[in-house]
Scaffold this active site. Structure first.
Site, PDB file in Angstrom:
ATOM      1  CG  HIS A  52      10.110 -24.846  12.725  1.00 28.90           C
ATOM      2  ND1 HIS A  52      10.198 -24.613  13.750  1.00 28.90           N
ATOM      3  CD2 HIS A  52      11.338 -25.377  12.120  1.00 28.90           C
ATOM      4  CE1 HIS A  52      11.521 -25.002  14.098  1.00 28.90           C
ATOM      5  NE2 HIS A  52      11.949 -25.403  13.224  1.00 28.90           N
ATOM      6  N   GLY A 110      -1.812  -5.378   8.760  1.00 26.97           N
ATOM      7  CA  GLY A 110      -3.163  -5.452   7.596  1.00 26.97           C
ATOM      8  C   GLY A 110      -2.721  -6.508   6.461  1.00 26.97           C
ATOM      9  CG  MET A 111      -0.034  -5.747   3.314  1.00 30.19           C
ATOM     10  SD  MET A 111      -0.802  -5.730   2.102  1.00 30.19           S
ATOM     11  CE  MET A 111      -0.385  -4.213   1.127  1.00 30.19           C
ATOM     12  CG  ASP A 169      -0.575   0.336   2.678  1.00 26.76           C
ATOM     13  OD1 ASP A 169       0.862   0.527   2.579  1.00 26.76           O
ATOM     14  OD2 ASP A 169      -1.092   0.080   3.487  1.00 26.76           O
ATOM     15  CG  HIS A 170      -0.626   4.733   1.698  1.00 26.96           C
ATOM     16  ND1 HIS A 170      -1.825   3.924   1.598  1.00 26.96           N
ATOM     17  CD2 HIS A 170      -0.597   5.353   2.838  1.00 26.96           C
ATOM     18  CE1 HIS A 170      -2.232   4.176   2.756  1.00 26.96           C
ATOM     19  NE2 HIS A 170      -1.564   4.977   3.771  1.00 26.96           N
ATOM     20  NE  ARG A 172       9.702 -30.977  15.442  1.00 27.46           N
ATOM     21  CZ  ARG A 172      11.151 -30.713  15.049  1.00 27.46           C
ATOM     22  NH1 ARG A 172      11.763 -31.701  14.226  1.00 27.46           N
ATOM     23  NH2 ARG A 172      11.785 -29.599  15.416  1.00 27.46           N
ATOM     24  CG  HIS A 173       8.569 -28.555  11.223  1.00 32.58           C
ATOM     25  ND1 HIS A 173       8.199 -28.088  12.281  1.00 32.58           N
ATOM     26  CD2 HIS A 173       9.739 -29.074  11.129  1.00 32.58           C
ATOM     27  CE1 HIS A 173       9.339 -27.917  13.120  1.00 32.58           C
ATOM     28  NE2 HIS A 173      10.407 -28.638  12.544  1.00 32.58           N
ATOM     29  CB  CYS A 214       0.765  -2.244   4.813  1.00 29.90           C
ATOM     30  SG  CYS A 214       0.385  -3.471   6.279  1.00 29.90           S
ATOM     31  N   GLY A 215       2.152  -0.473   6.294  1.00 34.81           N
ATOM     32  CA  GLY A 215       2.936   0.426   7.517  1.00 34.81           C
ATOM     33  C   GLY A 215       3.298  -0.479   8.570  1.00 34.81           C
ATOM     34  CB  THR A 216       1.920  -2.074  11.081  1.00 34.71           C
ATOM     35  OG1 THR A 216       0.596  -2.961  10.438  1.00 34.71           O
ATOM     36  CG2 THR A 216       1.629  -0.965  11.758  1.00 34.71           C
ATOM     37  N   GLY A 217       2.701  -4.190   8.354  1.00 31.77           N
ATOM     38  CA  GLY A 217       2.820  -5.358   8.067  1.00 31.77           C
ATOM     39  C   GLY A 217       1.341  -6.128   8.638  1.00 31.77           C
TER      40      GLY A 217
HETATM   41  C1  RB5 Z   1      -2.159   2.757   6.602  1.00 33.18           C
HETATM   42  O1  RB5 Z   1      -2.058   4.009   7.211  1.00 33.18           O
HETATM   43  C2  RB5 Z   1      -1.671   1.708   7.664  1.00 33.18           C
HETATM   44  O2  RB5 Z   1      -2.804   1.408   8.385  1.00 33.18           O
HETATM   45  C3  RB5 Z   1      -1.491   0.211   6.852  1.00 33.18           C
HETATM   46  O3  RB5 Z   1      -0.413   0.598   6.037  1.00 33.18           O
HETATM   47  C4  RB5 Z   1      -0.996  -0.711   7.465  1.00 33.18           C
HETATM   48  O4  RB5 Z   1      -0.039  -0.524   8.692  1.00 33.18           O
HETATM   49  C5  RB5 Z   1      -2.435  -1.446   8.317  1.00 33.18           C
HETATM   50  O5  RB5 Z   1      -2.202  -2.622   8.990  1.00 33.18           O
END
Ligand code: RB5
Length: 146
Positions: free
Chosen positions: A98, A70-71, A8-9, A132-133, A65-68
């Site tokens: 694993h 949401g993705m 994303d952005h 096992r994995h 994404c910003g935190t990873g």
């Molecule tokens: C975008 O502002 C942010 O919410 C998105 O990139 C992501 O971090 C969501 O989990």
């Protein structure tokens, strides 16, 4: 190996760093990330890309994404996807060995491009241990088929 990368952005810098890495490693990839001119919604990028991994069109996906978060939440809604949200090199390796993760998620507001590159490299180069994995992953697949 064929890789689909999306973002994303909020994931533009790491996305470009990972693309440089894939070029250097000679790995084929398609980039379906946003044009990043404005704010977008991560599920609109994660879900179609995850479906293309689940269908077998791509072997692996790398989603930024910003935190990873949401993705990774979005990708893991798609049957057959094992998306790992990773911010260190140790778990990048272990989630391949694993969990046989087929999608890697990273957050650009959490780590810098240098570490993201090392994580992606380790994840791409590590193989599934099986044994096992495989049994444990089979239990996830069985649950998905219910
Ligand atoms: C975008 O502002 C942010 O919410 C998105 O990139 C992501 O971090 C969501 O989990």
């Amino acid at each position: 190996m064929k890789v689909i990368i999306t973002a994303d952005h909020a994931g533009m810098t790491i996305r470009n760093e990972v693309k440089n890495l894939l070029d250097e490693m000679g790995i084929d990839y398609v980039d379906t990330g946003c044009d990043c001119q404005s704010s977008v919604d991560y599920p609109d990028y994660a879900l179609p890309a995850a479906e293309r991994v689940a269908s077998g069109e791509f072997d692996r996906g790398i989603f930024i994404c910003g935190t990873g978060i949401g993705m990774s939440i979005s990708a893991n809604k798609v049957k057959g996807i094992r998306c790992a949200l990773v911010h260190d090199v140790y778990t990048a390796k272990l989630t391949r060995q694993h969990n046989d993760s087929n999608v890697l998620a990273m957050g650009e507001r959490v780590i810098g491009p240098g570490l993201a590159r090392e994580i992606a490299k380790s994840w791409l180069e590590s193989e599934f241990d099986g044994g096992r994995h495989a049994n444990r992953i089979g239990k996830i697949s069985t649950y998905e088929d219910k």
